[in-house]
Design an enzyme around this catalytic site. Structure first.
Site, PDB file in Angstrom:
ATOM      1  NE  ARG A  19      -4.193  -1.545  -0.051  1.00  0.00           N
ATOM      2  CZ  ARG A  19      -4.228  -2.654  -0.755  1.00  0.00           C
ATOM      3  NH1 ARG A  19      -3.158  -3.009  -1.463  1.00  0.00           N
ATOM      4  NH2 ARG A  19      -5.298  -3.415  -0.763  1.00  0.00           N
ATOM      5  CG  HIS A  54      -2.760  -1.047  -7.177  1.00  0.00           C
ATOM      6  ND1 HIS A  54      -3.317  -0.365  -6.116  1.00  0.00           N
ATOM      7  CD2 HIS A  54      -2.612  -2.334  -6.737  1.00  0.00           C
ATOM      8  CE1 HIS A  54      -3.494  -1.196  -5.094  1.00  0.00           C
ATOM      9  NE2 HIS A  54      -3.078  -2.394  -5.468  1.00  0.00           N
ATOM     10  CD  GLU A  58      -2.981   2.975  -5.887  1.00  0.00           C
ATOM     11  OE1 GLU A  58      -3.946   2.269  -6.254  1.00  0.00           O
ATOM     12  OE2 GLU A  58      -1.992   2.499  -5.315  1.00  0.00           O
TER      13      GLU A  58
END
Length: 320
Positions: free
Chosen positions: A236, A284, A265
């Site tokens: 994370r 991601h 994000e």
């Protein structure tokens, strides 16, 4: 019943999940990320919302503005972006999905190693150089004989550690509650937090995001690392102080970083990480594989069907 599916970037939700099997379902699939000003309008008449991981926050004020919402389904069984207490207070059931369907996948562990190898062997730099007409512009670093430091030796960290052994790396690990026995079972040596940062040639993060882990990798930790070391984060983004990381990279205090996660994000265009040297940046992708997404969307439909039948499954609740 109006269902809104958020953040289907890959446009696979309808193919992987049989939404057509849900009775009287009006399904609206959104492929672009909605900012907070767009979100409420898009969800205003939705009875069911499907959230992709932690891309869209659902704090108390969002639930207050969505009085029709009755079921929120999140992919994964943990979502720090959802206020579960607020959901319950507003009569919203929250259900999750097992991240990888019925199987335990190593897709994030695999991506971790893609980043490690890309950083240590300068894969992106050499690819770009070759396309520009240049040949052999860097010198790689061997993994064999070097030290892999694993920050967080849970299921994912253990998978990464075992692959490190296959590369003949010495594996060390630290987390707050890790024991020597548990580390040994994963083929790692338990060290102190200070030793982990100071001794690692590759330091990879595999912790859950919490108040305790937010900002855990900050200026002091980065300063303790070897100048030849690289930092990998597929966990994370907020676990790492991004400003401190950018400063360390620019100053050459560490050799590089491979990142798949960020504090915000999608990563904003003006974020300094985009221009930081010796970085490999991915959007991601840790869980973004066909098997993973198919399993998620199949279980999303199962969650909705079970809720419709009055027997919701995989229900998430705030800690007592």
């Amino acid at each position: 019943m109006k269902i809104v599916v958020l953040d289907d970037y890959q446009r696979v939700a309808r193919d992987y999940g049989d939404f057509g099997a849900l009775p009287e379902a009006d399904v609206d699939v959104r492929h672009e990320h909605l900012d907070p000003t767009e979100l409420i309008a898009a969800l205003s008449d939705a009875e069911v919302v499907v959230a992709m991981r932690e891309r869209t926050p659902f704090p108390a004020e969002v639930f207050e503005r969505l009085p029709r919402l009755r079921l929120l389904v999140t992919t994964g069984m943990n979502n720090a972006a959802i206020d579960l207490e607020a959901a319950a207070a507003h009569g919203v059931t929250v259900s999750g999905t097992a991240m990888y369907g019925a199987t335990k996948s190593s897709n994030t562990a695999e991506l971790t190693w893609a980043l490690i190898l890309a950083c240590r062997r300068h894969v992106v730099t050499e690819d770009r150089a070759l396309r520009d007409g240049r040949w052999q512009t860097t010198i790689g670093t061997d993994l064999a004989g070097s030290t892999l430091g694993v920050l967080g030796l849970g299921r994912m960290g253990t998978q990464v550690a075992r692959i490190g052994q296959a590369f003949d790396m010495r594996v060390t690990a630290w987390s707050e509650n890790l024991t020597e026995q548990r580390a040994a079972e994963a083929g790692a040596t338990l060290v102190s937090r200070e030793e982990l940062f100071a001794g690692s040639d590759v330091l990879t993060i595999h912790l859950k995001l919490s108040e305790r882990t937010t900002g855990l990798v900050g200026p002091a930790e980065l300063a303790a690392m070897k100048p030849s070391a690289v930092l990998i984060n597929t966990s994370r983004g907020p676990i790492v102080d991004e400003s401190a990381l950018v400063a360390a990279l620019i100053a050459g205090r560490i050799a590089g970083a491979g990142l798949d996660v960020y504090g915000v994000e999608p990563l904003p265009l003006g974020n300094p990480l985009r221009g930081a040297p010796r970085t490999v940046l991915l959007p991601h992708l840790g869980y973004v594989t066909e098997r993973s997404l198919r399993g998620m969307y199949e279980q999303v439909v199962e969650d909705i069907a079970a809720w419709q039948a009055g027997a919701p499954v995989r229900v998430l609740a705030a800690p007592a």
